[in-house]
Design a protein around this motif. Structure first.
Motif, mmCIF file in Angstrom:
data_model
loop_
_atom_site.group_PDB
_atom_site.id
_atom_site.type_symbol
_atom_site.label_atom_id
_atom_site.label_comp_id
_atom_site.label_asym_id
_atom_site.label_seq_id
_atom_site.Cartn_x
_atom_site.Cartn_y
_atom_site.Cartn_z
ATOM 1 N N ALA A 189 -5.222 9.608 -43.612
ATOM 2 C CA ALA A 189 -6.316 8.992 -44.359
ATOM 3 C C ALA A 189 -7.534 9.910 -44.399
ATOM 4 C CB ALA A 189 -6.681 7.643 -43.729
ATOM 5 N N PHE A 190 -7.858 10.526 -43.252
ATOM 6 C CA PHE A 190 -9.021 11.413 -43.197
ATOM 7 C C PHE A 190 -8.763 12.715 -43.938
ATOM 8 C CE2 PHE A 190 -10.679 8.666 -39.839
ATOM 9 C CZ PHE A 190 -12.032 8.709 -40.107
ATOM 10 N N ARG A 191 -7.565 13.243 -43.861
ATOM 11 C CA ARG A 191 -7.259 14.488 -44.567
ATOM 12 C C ARG A 191 -7.408 14.301 -46.076
ATOM 13 N NH1 ARG A 191 -4.865 18.969 -42.507
ATOM 14 N NH2 ARG A 191 -4.532 18.979 -40.261
ATOM 15 N N PHE A 192 -6.855 13.213 -46.607
ATOM 16 C CA PHE A 192 -7.001 12.990 -48.045
ATOM 17 C C PHE A 192 -8.456 12.685 -48.387
ATOM 18 C CE2 PHE A 192 -6.889 10.459 -51.968
ATOM 19 C CZ PHE A 192 -6.281 11.394 -52.791
ATOM 20 N N SER A 193 -9.161 12.015 -47.482
ATOM 21 C CA SER A 193 -10.577 11.722 -47.688
ATOM 22 C C SER A 193 -11.371 13.008 -47.873
ATOM 23 C CB SER A 193 -11.130 10.944 -46.489
ATOM 24 O OG SER A 193 -12.531 10.826 -46.545
ATOM 25 N N PHE A 194 -11.087 14.021 -47.050
ATOM 26 C CA PHE A 194 -11.794 15.300 -47.156
ATOM 27 C C PHE A 194 -11.481 15.991 -48.484
ATOM 28 C CE2 PHE A 194 -11.609 15.671 -42.243
ATOM 29 C CZ PHE A 194 -12.659 14.781 -42.142
ATOM 30 N N LEU A 195 -10.215 15.980 -48.884
ATOM 31 C CA LEU A 195 -9.830 16.601 -50.148
ATOM 32 C C LEU A 195 -10.465 15.871 -51.324
ATOM 33 C CD1 LEU A 195 -6.013 17.191 -49.513
ATOM 34 C CD2 LEU A 195 -7.831 18.904 -49.454
ATOM 35 N N LEU A 196 -10.501 14.554 -51.244
ATOM 36 C CA LEU A 196 -11.049 13.731 -52.316
ATOM 37 C C LEU A 196 -12.539 13.976 -52.533
ATOM 38 C CD1 LEU A 196 -10.700 11.416 -54.358
ATOM 39 C CD2 LEU A 196 -10.990 9.803 -52.462
ATOM 40 N N ALA A 197 -13.237 14.309 -51.460
ATOM 41 C CA ALA A 197 -14.691 14.485 -51.559
ATOM 42 C C ALA A 197 -15.085 15.783 -52.258
ATOM 43 C CB ALA A 197 -15.301 14.455 -50.156
#
Length: 280
Positions: A189-197
């Protein structure tokens, strides 16, 4: 009258940005609170947006291999169906999930720079969103890995990212919580969150550079050199915080951050009620 930012102020705020951007405690909320506590006024939404370029640069460096792989896979997949694997799909998920915050950020840009930065609102959101963390940890199954990410996951997390337009919510907190509700593992969840930002924060930072140097509304006036130094400080500390957070969330829940948010929110409310700091 707009005050001029000092070098000390720019460096301190850059450090706060770097330390808090990736933790689910709201970097914009911390910058708003810190600037009011230490300097007696808001540094401004534009200064916050520009220093976030430093932390996004940290994401680009930290996840360089993943990002390059995803970009290459996305371009290859456009012309060759046989190349449309996970990385190709993630590229599309990031692009499509960025659209909501891009539209809302543009439509609500004036409110984001003014009304949304009221410290009563920031403190309230800090506290209330801690409840979201608790619910996400309680009801999220955390059984799905990054390899099982779907378009639905990306779009839901993209919508959750829109909440981060309000200081106090936390971009990573909103998107990661959405990921947990969808059954993703914390690290995924956090890895995709970083990419999404990356797209939204980069666009917002570049767009805000002129206003950070010559504020047209609320905010302190800073020089180009001060912005650069603050952004570099944010990059260095941001890189370190990414590495720490990914290790931490592998074995600890987001409720640790939720508890901190409640304490901070109540403290800010007490200072506001006592007249120690101003809400606007």
């Amino acid at each position: 009258m707009t005050d001029t930012m000092t070098w000390t102020q720019s460096i301190v705020l850059g450090a706060i940005q770097g330390l808090t951007e990736f933790l689910p405690i709201s970097s914009s909320g911390h910058l708003r609170i810190a600037s009011e506590l230490m300097f007696g006024q808001d540094a401004g939404a534009s200064f916050t947006a520009v220093t976030q370029l430093g932390t996004e640069a940290a994401v680009l460096v930290f996840f360089a291999r993943d990002i390059v792989r995803i970009v290459i896979a996305w371009f290859r997949g456009l012309f060759d169906r046989t190349e449309r694997g996970l990385d190709y799909r993630i590229g599309w998920y990031v692009i499509l999930a960025t659209i909501p915050i891009g539209l809302l950020g543009y439509l609500l840009k004036d409110e984001i720079r003014t009304a949304a930065r009221n410290l009563w609102l920031v403190a309230t959101v800090l506290i209330l969103f801690s409840g979201v963390f608790w619910l996400a940890e309680k009801y999220g199954t955390r059984r799905r890995s990054m390899e099982q990410l779907t378009l639905r996951d990306g779009l839901v997390m993209g919508l959750a990212q829109c909440l981060a337009l309000v200081p106090g919510v936390s971009r990573s907190g909103a998107t990661a919580s959405a990921g947990l509700f969808l059954g993703l593992e914390r690290e995924a969840a956090f890895r995709f969150s970083f990419l999404l930002a990356i797209p939204a924060v980069t666009a917002s930072g570049l767009f805000s550079i002129p206003d950070a140097i010559n504020p047209t509304g609320d905010g302190m006036e800073s020089t180009g050199a001060q912005l650069i130094v603050a952004t570099v400080v944010a990059f260095i500390l941001g890189y370190a915080s990414i590495a720490w957070l990914l290790k931490f969330v592998g074995n600890h829940s987001m409720n640790w951050f939720g508890a901190y948010r409640v304490i901070l929110g109540l403290t800010v409310m007490g200072l506001l009620a006592g007249g120690v700091i101003s809400a606007t």
